[in-house]
Design an enzyme around this catalytic site. Structure first.
Site, PDB file in Angstrom:
ATOM      1  N   ARG A   1      48.257  41.814  28.767  1.00 11.37           N
ATOM      2  CA  ARG A   1      47.368  41.990  29.908  1.00 11.37           C
ATOM      3  C   ARG A   1      47.908  41.253  31.135  1.00 11.37           C
ATOM      4  O   ARG A   1      48.516  40.199  31.022  1.00 11.37           O
ATOM      5  CB  ARG A   1      45.964  41.444  29.597  1.00 11.37           C
TER       6      ARG A   1
ATOM      7  N   MET B   1      45.551  46.316  37.788  1.00 12.69           N
ATOM      8  CA  MET B   1      46.850  46.243  37.112  1.00 12.69           C
ATOM      9  C   MET B   1      46.691  46.698  35.662  1.00 12.69           C
ATOM     10  O   MET B   1      45.629  47.149  35.255  1.00 12.69           O
ATOM     11  CB  MET B   1      47.413  44.825  37.227  1.00 12.69           C
TER      12      MET B   1
ATOM     13  N   ARG C   1      35.830  34.557  33.343  1.00 10.64           N
ATOM     14  CA  ARG C   1      36.229  34.354  34.732  1.00 10.64           C
ATOM     15  C   ARG C   1      34.968  34.282  35.563  1.00 10.64           C
ATOM     16  O   ARG C   1      33.909  34.760  35.143  1.00 10.64           O
ATOM     17  CB  ARG C   1      37.124  35.501  35.225  1.00 10.64           C
TER      18      ARG C   1
ATOM     19  N   SER D   1      35.092  30.305  78.765  1.00 10.38           N
ATOM     20  CA  SER D   1      34.657  31.173  77.676  1.00 10.38           C
ATOM     21  C   SER D   1      35.801  32.151  77.405  1.00 10.38           C
ATOM     22  O   SER D   1      36.244  32.852  78.320  1.00 10.38           O
ATOM     23  CB  SER D   1      33.387  31.939  78.052  1.00 10.38           C
TER      24      SER D   1
ATOM     25  N   CYS E   1      33.500  34.467  73.384  1.00  8.36           N
ATOM     26  CA  CYS E   1      32.429  35.461  73.532  1.00  8.36           C
ATOM     27  C   CYS E   1      32.887  36.883  73.233  1.00  8.36           C
ATOM     28  O   CYS E   1      32.149  37.835  73.456  1.00  8.36           O
ATOM     29  CB  CYS E   1      31.838  35.409  74.940  1.00  8.36           C
TER      30      CYS E   1
END
Length: 916
Positions: A109, A120, A359, A807, A874
């Protein structure tokens, strides 16, 4: 891709193999970079004494070596390292790899450091051939089981290593086609109904198909099989679906994958054997329940592939209470150990439980938020870790619309409820039926929404899944590929809807027990919260959070999801350093932004206030005026509108700062361009058509973005900024008299030199002083500039002398800095991202290496001159989490974004502070 022969090149001696078995391992959970997530967690489970089949992990360094050295392998890997690791396995289990009497069988695996479910390759039952299959039959006393394993192995190896697979998504899998033909000829439906002799014939047919279609012989030598499988796993790191998945999830290509070789345990050995996938909490909703699925007499791919609809984990408690109790105990142990929701894979072999993987589980945004909140309340994690567990973009799922319940009920009452599947990904989605990823891409390019409808999804569908609004599958359960990937992507998903009958070749969808026929391109609606599938389009309504905050139609105490959202926001505000402002031009937008937690307006685009009704007429009268007196007369008509607009914004924002950008776009944007519209305009103002046409033509520019706009327009026509400044100061004086403390921030756009700012500032101050004298009131105000021209960024030290604030207008700064039009870049940016010229779309996430360097230089120079210079951003990037983290690193004062992005920005700012 390596198959039976592998090229070997010399390299320095390194440890490439890491062994593990129950109770001991050469790695642990901290070694994900080297062992991949799967290998590291197998080692960790072994170390804490869980029942893990023994095996070894080939490190990610071998994968990177493989690609760095023209797909060759380190010297000694196959001559010494792997044989030594196999010998340890043989000794531990009393079996021999390839032995004709007592064979050791293996699984091979992949396993990258970041989870990439299904992207995969995996191969099970490796080591079987015409000899060892008989030994397995003799050893197990179950010939049918042995030949079923062999059939599965030939199919997987033929697909993964020998590359016999469908040419496109509309073609059937060649192995599944052979299997279906044999079952149909035998009059059976399930794989489990096939007898031993049937399986032998299928194996033979598989091998013949491999030879005919690929010209390759199926290898009988187990060591040759292992070499081919390991090569295929490393080769799959760069297959198309893995590459697409990595780009979608920002996983670097240089990481590579590990390869895990493990002794096989068998869930298909008979009725006391089985396999399953489970989550320690509900991955769709986050509820604290044991959630998963299993199949008896099956192997792992049967559960996740969706070819058989599995049973729920709660049924295992009834069927085998002992195994269930053991599994539930492991569930609790893993959650306490990892302090997170875990995804586990298990196999039961003749009544004995084995853990094959754990996991950190993929989850929906809704589940991620609830799990983080619940685990904090349970004391497993603290507030800081809870915030770090939630990706800012996941908050979108709390704000996502749901179906309008009245319209949905009306659709159900009228017979449009087609079927009900599994509610694998919450939310509501409507779109056109697309039976392939390619069709979904076509539909999206036309500007329409797509629902990807598949019998079952596979990793090859990853691109279509990313483009679709929702995903609907005929087969598969809550842990199928479709469900797992949809949850990670935040997509609406209904899986395992068995009443569907999909015919790819005809482009048709029928429903079992109904006369309904739907074709590709027809509209369909799916409810990922309930699992319902409905014909046609259905309108949506706002989410629970929006109903509480914006609509005010739901009481907070009646909204549990809002309660969780509120806690997350309050925790975020506790730890963030950046202020969060909004981009808003109207009081209703400002009200909405404040409800989302805005601490000011970072950008009010005044040009948006001039469209519609009598305003646009006055604006056009000003543009068409023959002299300055005519322009002033028209501007006098606009003044009360502007004053009322600013008064409404100031009032909505209270004492919060409001940054108002003076008029920015070129004047031609306010004028019509069609002949009929121009004729009507000329008639309205009593001017000859040709005079109006000539005026419009004279305003034409070859490159308007770099033409007469911004401060240039104000310097040439100072009466325009003078009117706007008068409106701003008059509105502020009015509120001051009403008892409100307002500090307007007046922003000059498109400055490239300090002199431009100085000239415009003189206009602003002169008008402000005059208005305050007239009003007999004093108002504090700031004058600053938008840094959006690269020269301004490079000379910020000079410009700061005349500015109270900067800004950063990252939209135009990106366009000018990259020499790239955001309106035209769609022609090539996707290709550029494929070529890794840009990792992300630079108009969505700031180009930190280029444009970011300009901002960094500007901020440093500006604050060298004025240490307390206020700095903000901004542009549209203000709501992007990566850009927000960058702004935090530069110690900017605030970011400004659209109202609906404010919650994301609040959380992203907190995470940036916590990770700094």
């Amino acid at each position: 891709m390596p198959t039976s022969k592998l090229n070997i090149q010399a390299t320095s001696g390194k440890q490439y193999i890491y062994n593990f078995s129950e109770g001991a391992a050469e790695g642990d959970a901290t070694m994900k970079n080297l062992l991949g997530g799967k290998g590291a967690n197998l080692a960790e489970m072994a170390n804490i004494g869980l029942p893990v089949p023994p095996g070894f992990t080939i490190s990610t360094e071998v994968c990177t070596y493989y690609y760095d050295h023209n797909k060759t392998f380190p010297s000694g890997l196959f001559e010494h390292d792997i044989p030594d690791a196999l010998a340890k396995l043989e000794t531990a289990l009393g079996k021999r790899f390839g032995d004709s009497a007592n064979p050791l069988l293996l699984s091979v695996r992949s396993g990258a450091r970041a989870s990439m479910p299904g992207m995969m390759d995996t191969i099970l039952n490796l080591g079987l051939n015409d000899t060892t299959v008989e030994a397995l039959a003799e050893q197990s006393g179950n010939p049918r089981f042995a030949w079923d394993c062999y059939r599965r192995f030939v199919q997987m190896y033929g697909d993964v290593v020998l590359e016999l697979r469908p040419a496109d998504s509309r073609q059937p899998d060649p192995f599944e086609k052979i299997l279906d033909e044999h079952k149909k000829a035998l009059g059976v439906t399930l794989d489990t109904e096939l007898e031993t002799e049937d399986l032998k014939k299928i194996v033979m047919a598989y091998k013949e198909a491999i030879k005919t279609e690929t010209g390759k012989e199926f290898p009988e030598d187990p060591r040759q099989q292992l070499q081919g499988a390991i090569g295929a796993v490393f080769g799959s790191w760069n297959n198309e679906r893995a590459v697409v998945y990595r780009k979608l999830n920002h996983i670097p290509g240089y990481w590579g994958t590990a390869c895990n070789v493990q002794a096989m345990v068998f869930g298909n050995m008979g009725p006391t054997s089985g396999t399953g996938v489970a989550f320690t909490r509900d991955a769709a909703t986050g509820e604290n329940i044991f959630y998963g699925e299993y199949l008896m007499n099956a192997q792992g791919e049967d559960v996740v592939a969706g070819t058989r609809t599995p049973l729920t984990i709660s049924q295992l408690e009834e069927e085998n209470p002992g195994i269930y109790r053991q599994l539930d105990g492991i569930r609790s142990r893993l959650e306490q150990h990892y302090r997170d929701m875990m995804d586990i894979e298990f196999t039961i072999e003749n009544g004995k439980l084995f853990m094959l993987q754990c996991r950190v589980g993929k989850r929906t945004g809704l589940a991620a938020i609830r799990i983080a909140y619940d685990m904090c309340m349970e004391g497993l994690i603290d507030e800081k870790e809870a915030l770090l567990r939630i990706e800012p973009q996941q908050l979108n799922q709390l704000l996502r619309p749901v179906f309008d319940q009245h319209e949905k009920q009306s659709a159900i009452d009228s017979g449009r409820l087609l079927a009900t599947g599994l509610n694998a990904g919450p939310g509501a989605a409507t779109g056109r039926i697309c039976f392939s990823a390619q069709k979904a891409e076509e539909v999206r390019k036309k500007g329409d929404t797509a629902i990807l409808v598949r019998i079952e999804t596979s990793p090859e569908d990853i691109k279509g899944m990313s483009l679709a609004e929702g995903i609907l599958t005929e087969r598969g359960g809550m842990t199928s590929h479709a469900a797992l990937v949809a949850r990670q992507m935040g997509k609406v998903c209904v899986a395992g809807c068995g009443a569907l009958d999909i015919d790819y070749s005809r482009g048709e969808l029928r429903i079992e027990g109904k006369n309904t026929l739907l074709k590709e391109g027809d509209y369909i609606s799916i409810d990922g919260t309930t699992g319902e599938v409905l014909q046609g389009e259905i309108s949506t309504r706002n989410s629970e959070v929006i109903e509480v905050l914006a609509d005010k139609t739901l009481k907070p105490e009646e909204a549990p999801t809002w309660n969780i959202f509120d806690h997350i926001m309050r925790w975020s505000d506790k730890y963030r350093k950046l202020k969060i402002r909004t981009n808003a031009d109207q009081p209703d937008q400002a009200d909405l932004a404040v409800s989302f937690g805005a601490e000011g307006i970072g950008l009010c685009r005044t040009e948006h206030m001039f469209f519609g009704g009598e305003r646009i007429d006055a604006m056009r009268e000003m543009i068409l005026a023959d002299d300055i007196e005519g322009r002033k007369k028209a501007l006098d008509k606009l003044l009360p509108y502007q004053r009322d607009d600013f008064y409404g914004l100031f009032r909505a924002m209270g004492s919060r700062p409001v940054t108002i950008r003076l008029l920015d776009p070129p004047l031609h944007e306010f004028l019509p361009h069609g002949d009929k519209e121009i004729e009507a305009l000329a008639a309205k103002f009593g001017k000859p058509y040709h005079d109006v046409r000539n005026r419009i033509d004279n305003l034409h520019e070859f490159n308007p973005m770099l033409g007469l706009r911004g401060c240039r327009l104000g310097i040439l026509h100072p009466e325009i900024p003078a009117m706007q400044v008068r409106a701003i100061i008059e509105a502020a004086c009015r509120l001051k008299k009403e008892g409100h403390d307002i500090i307007p921030e007046i922003m000059v756009p498109l400055v490239g030199t300090v002199r431009e700012l100085e000239i415009t500032s003189e206009i602003i101050h002169r008008v402000a002083r005059r208005v305050m004298a007239e009003q007999e009131s004093g108002v504090t105000y700031l004058v600053g500039t938008m840094i959006e021209v690269p020269r301004a960024a490079m000379t910020s030290g000079d410009i700061a002398k005349a500015a109270d604030f900067f800004s950063y207008g990252t939209n135009d700064l990106t366009q000018m800095g990259l020499g790239m039009s955001r309106d035209d870049s769609g022609q090539f940016l996707p290709s550029y991202q494929n070529y890794d010229i840009y990792q992300h779309n630079p108009f969505e996430s700031l180009d930190q290496d280029g444009i970011g360097r300009l901002i960094q230089l500007s901020a440093k120079e500006g604050r060298t001159v004025k240490p307390e210079l206020k700095l903000g951003i901004c542009g549209e990037h203000g709501g992007d989490p990566d850009t927000i983290a960058f702004c935090h690193s530069l110690s900017l004062n605030y970011v400004s974004c659209s109202p609906f992005r404010i919650p994301i920005a609040r959380l992203a700012a907190a995470r940036a502070a916590l990770m700094a």
